[in-house]
Scaffold this motif. Structure first.
Motif, mmCIF file in Angstrom:
data_model
loop_
_atom_site.group_PDB
_atom_site.id
_atom_site.type_symbol
_atom_site.label_atom_id
_atom_site.label_comp_id
_atom_site.label_asym_id
_atom_site.label_seq_id
_atom_site.Cartn_x
_atom_site.Cartn_y
_atom_site.Cartn_z
ATOM 1 N N GLU A 2 18.350 -12.227 -6.175
ATOM 2 C CA GLU A 2 19.027 -10.924 -6.129
ATOM 3 C C GLU A 2 19.556 -10.678 -4.720
ATOM 4 O OE1 GLU A 2 19.864 -7.459 -8.576
ATOM 5 O OE2 GLU A 2 19.543 -9.583 -8.855
ATOM 6 N N PRO A 3 20.865 -10.474 -4.560
ATOM 7 C CA PRO A 3 21.364 -10.181 -3.217
ATOM 8 C C PRO A 3 20.924 -8.790 -2.767
ATOM 9 C CG PRO A 3 23.126 -10.126 -4.836
ATOM 10 C CD PRO A 3 21.879 -10.447 -5.578
ATOM 11 N N ALA A 5 21.064 -5.163 -0.920
ATOM 12 C CA ALA A 5 22.089 -4.136 -0.765
ATOM 13 C C ALA A 5 22.338 -3.859 0.707
ATOM 14 C CB ALA A 5 21.653 -2.875 -1.481
ATOM 15 N N ASP A 6 23.576 -3.486 1.024
ATOM 16 C CA ASP A 6 23.949 -3.213 2.407
ATOM 17 C C ASP A 6 23.945 -1.729 2.731
ATOM 18 O OD1 ASP A 6 24.856 -5.914 3.344
ATOM 19 O OD2 ASP A 6 26.009 -5.703 1.509
ATOM 20 N N ILE A 7 23.940 -0.916 1.713
ATOM 21 C CA ILE A 7 24.062 0.520 1.967
ATOM 22 C C ILE A 7 22.694 1.105 2.239
ATOM 23 C CG2 ILE A 7 24.756 2.697 0.952
ATOM 24 C CD1 ILE A 7 26.845 1.023 -0.618
ATOM 25 N N LYS A 8 22.580 1.726 3.383
ATOM 26 C CA LYS A 8 21.293 2.293 3.774
ATOM 27 C C LYS A 8 21.178 3.714 3.209
ATOM 28 C CE LYS A 8 20.786 -0.868 7.343
ATOM 29 N NZ LYS A 8 21.937 -1.587 6.810
ATOM 30 N N ARG A 9 20.033 3.957 2.640
ATOM 31 C CA ARG A 9 19.778 5.313 2.151
ATOM 32 C C ARG A 9 18.504 5.807 2.772
ATOM 33 N NH1 ARG A 9 21.164 6.476 -3.731
ATOM 34 N NH2 ARG A 9 22.974 5.201 -4.063
ATOM 35 N N ARG A 15 15.801 12.755 4.479
ATOM 36 C CA ARG A 15 17.159 13.257 4.290
ATOM 37 C C ARG A 15 17.210 14.773 4.443
ATOM 38 N NH1 ARG A 15 18.308 11.744 -1.250
ATOM 39 N NH2 ARG A 15 17.864 9.597 -0.734
ATOM 40 N N TRP A 16 16.182 15.423 3.950
ATOM 41 C CA TRP A 16 16.216 16.886 3.945
ATOM 42 C C TRP A 16 15.333 17.484 5.034
ATOM 43 C CZ3 TRP A 16 20.093 18.043 0.974
ATOM 44 C CH2 TRP A 16 20.382 17.235 -0.126
ATOM 45 N N ILE A 18 15.675 18.509 8.200
ATOM 46 C CA ILE A 18 16.189 19.776 8.728
ATOM 47 C C ILE A 18 17.389 20.151 7.875
ATOM 48 C CG2 ILE A 18 16.971 21.007 10.777
ATOM 49 C CD1 ILE A 18 15.953 18.573 12.372
ATOM 50 N N ILE A 21 21.483 19.868 8.860
ATOM 51 C CA ILE A 21 21.807 19.139 10.089
ATOM 52 C C ILE A 21 22.999 18.211 9.868
ATOM 53 C CG2 ILE A 21 20.225 17.165 9.745
ATOM 54 C CD1 ILE A 21 20.506 18.913 13.080
ATOM 55 N N GLY A 22 23.094 17.622 8.648
ATOM 56 C CA GLY A 22 24.220 16.751 8.330
ATOM 57 C C GLY A 22 25.527 17.516 8.351
ATOM 58 N N GLY A 26 28.849 17.006 10.866
ATOM 59 C CA GLY A 26 30.235 16.918 10.408
ATOM 60 C C GLY A 26 31.112 17.940 11.095
ATOM 61 N N GLY B 209 25.135 11.873 5.590
ATOM 62 C CA GLY B 209 24.153 12.893 5.911
ATOM 63 C C GLY B 209 24.617 14.299 5.609
ATOM 64 N N GLU B 211 24.875 17.254 3.592
ATOM 65 C CA GLU B 211 24.003 17.593 2.470
ATOM 66 C C GLU B 211 24.788 17.866 1.197
ATOM 67 O OE1 GLU B 211 23.483 18.648 5.476
ATOM 68 O OE2 GLU B 211 21.412 18.205 5.984
#
Lengths: 217, 385
Positions: A2-3, A5-9, A15-16, A18, A21-22, A26, B209, B211
């Motif tokens: 199985e290759p 995945a490159d996408i980081k999560r 993620r939540w 703070i 903050i995302g 932006g 990121g 939200e």
């Protein structure tokens, strides 16, 4: 295998961590862009169109025009009404009628040459296939008209433009064409001169014969 | 091959919780701004939940295939620009490759390099515009699309300088390209490629990121790999689900074998992965562009014996495909030896990727439908042809 995945999560709790903050990150980007748009050249991209105009590249193509040599658009027209462009045109927007003299002999020039620019799709194939260096793509824009049928049907007088115009529009292409045409014309002239000379000598050679034959021996 | 009913293609209708007359029928489109053109979805809603979705195509049908069968081979080239009008040069390349395969025409090395450079620039345009569009779909109306189009504009200016038109390029010819690169063009591309990385960083900072983006895209619209493969899905859609399928690698064409790049993969294939995979692909494109610009050889840009007028390929049949920015783009041509193709068929990635939209949307909210449609990345010029 199985290759991977490159996408980081990020895991959900990180993620939540703070909330918001995302979003703020932006917004920093937006604010940077807004502020930089006042002093950084690469952020000031808008051209205030009717007052300012972006320069046009020499390759830019719009609608076709017909090239003529010299001063007179009628006499100097390079077009020979061969209708190659008419057949090759993908949307079939060119209409050509060959001019003939009273005996029905072809005069090798168009009587009618119409291009319906409301149909033309600026592909440039007519210019590419023309073997007589006659049709080229123009760089003219702002062509809107009140009359969408007759206003956008370009006739011969509207289409004919001088070789000087072409030279100004695309110096490189026009220069090459002019050089090539000059060579061809010189060649043609040389051939014609040789033919004339040959005809002259033939005439000279042929002349004495009938006189000698005509005389009774 | 795969007989498990859970993973076979479904047009299943979820059993609605209420009577049929309680369901709400909504026609999304064809003039709905979020449908990327004139595409219509007849959605049946139970409250906010989608229970049925019927896509309706054909509002932009232009009869391209039949027109192509009535004109010369070259005359179809400008029409291919108008298929997927975001990336005309990839379409040009796919069609030129099909005709070259049909007629057995060699392409000079320099022309191959020019084609790779143009195709990868087109990929940058497509994926950048995609990032702008999908954020517009999610309600970030303005900034994202503006930044994306600012960068796209720079590439379009380069295209105008080379091909004469910003979008309707009509640039590839059978056996090469129409004209050579203008003086200083490749230096300008190098500069753009160098500046593109920082732009991608900026765009990623803008998105990752966020939200709102996360909550609207995470775990939305994913399907099992097997369903995607069975449905014929290709391109970033498939790779986002973790299937390593890229025609540049599995069936190399042109000179892609010479370049060092890898195929980024996603894990789940939800909308978030579909957005992020495109950013990773753009970085790989930049790598290819760097290598191609460094190695760009001198030479002819078109095969010296390439014919423009009265071109007649021999009797035969050919299918050529490339990895377009949206997926596998193929042209199938049948020649009867005359100047016109006997049959001309396109395999458009947008159209085939769109066919599974019902399976992706069932059971989700109406608002998710818009995001899923955006993440498929369709262009209606190609869907309807």
């Amino acid at each position: 295998m199985e290759p991977s995945a490159d996408i980081k999560r990020l895991p959900a709790p990180a993620r939540w961590s703070i909330p918001g903050i995302g979003l703020l990150k932006g917004m920093v980007v937006t604010a940077q862009n807004m502020i930089q748009s006042y002093y950084r050249k690469e952020r000031m991209t808008t051209v205030q169109y009717p007052e300012e105009r972006a320069p046009i590249s020499p390759n830019f193509r719009n609608f076709p025009f017909l090239c003529y040599d010299g001063e007179d658009p009628k006499a100097g027209l390079r077009c020979t009404a061969c209708t190659i462009c008419e057949t090759e045109c993908p949307p079939q927007c060119i209409y050509i009628v060959l001019e003939r003299d009273a005996n029905g002999k072809s005069l090798k020039r168009p009587k009618v040459f119409d291009i319906d620019v409301s149909v033309c799709m600026n592909c440039g194939i007519c210019a590419e296939v023309c073997p007589f260096d006659s049709i080229y793509m123009d760089g003219e824009y702002e062509l809107s008209k009140q009359d969408r049928f007759n206003g956008l049907l370009f006739h011969l007088d509207r289409l004919a433009k001088s070789a000087d115009y072409h030279m100004k529009l695309r110096p490189k292409e026009a220069g090459e064409v002019a050089a090539r045409r000059k060579v061809e014309v010189d060649k043609k002239r040389a051939v014609q001169a040789a033919k004339d000379a040959k005809a002259q000598t033939d005439k000279d050679m042929a002349k004495p014969e009938p006189t000698t034959k005509g005389e009774p021996a | 091959m795969i007989s498990d009913p859970a993973t076979s293609l479904t047009s299943a209708v979820l059993a609605p919780a209420v009577d049929d007359d309680q369901l709400l029928h909504v026609s999304l489109g064809p003039q709905h701004p979020s449908t990327h053109g004139v595409f219509r979805m007849n959605v049946v809603l139970d409250g906010e939940t989608v229970v049925r979705l019927k896509p309706v195509f054909g509002y932009l049908h232009r009869n391209h295939e039949k027109i192509a069968e009535g004109t010369s081979y070259l005359a179809s080239m400008p029409y291919t620009d108008r298929l997927d009008y975001i990336c005309p040069l990839s379409n040009n390349w796919a069609y030129a490759r099909a005709v070259e395969k049909l007629a057995g025409i060699e392409v000079p090395e320099r022309a191959e390099f020019i084609r790779v450079i143009l195709a990868e620039l087109t990929r940058l345009i497509n994926h950048t515009a995609f990032a702008g569009f999908i954020l517009g779909d999610m309600g970030a109306w303005g900034s994202a699309l503006m930044y994306a189009f600012r960068e796209r504009e720079k590439i379009l200016d380069l295209f105008e300088e080379l091909t004469g038109a910003r979008m309707m390029a009509n640039f590839m010819r059978f056996g090469g390209c129409r004209n050579d690169l203008p003086d200083g063009w490749s230096a300008k591309v190098s500069k753009l490629v160098d500046e593109y990385g920082p732009f991608l960083d900026e765009m990623e900072k803008f998105l990752v990121g966020n939200e709102i983006l996360l909550s609207r895209t995470l775990n939305v619209g994913s399907l099992p790999k097997e369903v995607l493969i069975n449905g014929g899905i290709t391109g970033p859609m498939l790779r986002a689900a973790g299937v390593p399928y890229d025609i540049r690698k599995v069936d190399p064409y042109g000179i892609y074998e010479r370049f060092d790049f890898r195929i980024p993969l996603g894990a789940t294939g939800d909308c978030y992965d579909r957005i992020m995979i495109r950013f990773l692909e753009m970085r790989e494109s930049l790598k290819i562009l760097h290598q191609a610009l460094d190695q760009l050889p001198d030479g002819s840009f078109i095969h010296p014996k390439a014919k423009i007028r009265n071109f007649k390929p021999p009797l035969g049949e050919a299918y050529a495909r490339i990895e377009g920015p949206k997926g596998e783009l193929g042209f199938h041509l049948i020649s009867d030896g005359s100047t016109r193709p006997y049959r001309y068929r396109i395999r458009p990635p947008s159209f085939i990727n769109l066919t599974l939209i019902e399976d992706m949307c069932l059971g989700l909210d109406l608002a998710d439908v818009v995001v899923i449609l955006g993440s498929i990345d369709i262009v209606l010029g190609e869907v309807d042809r």
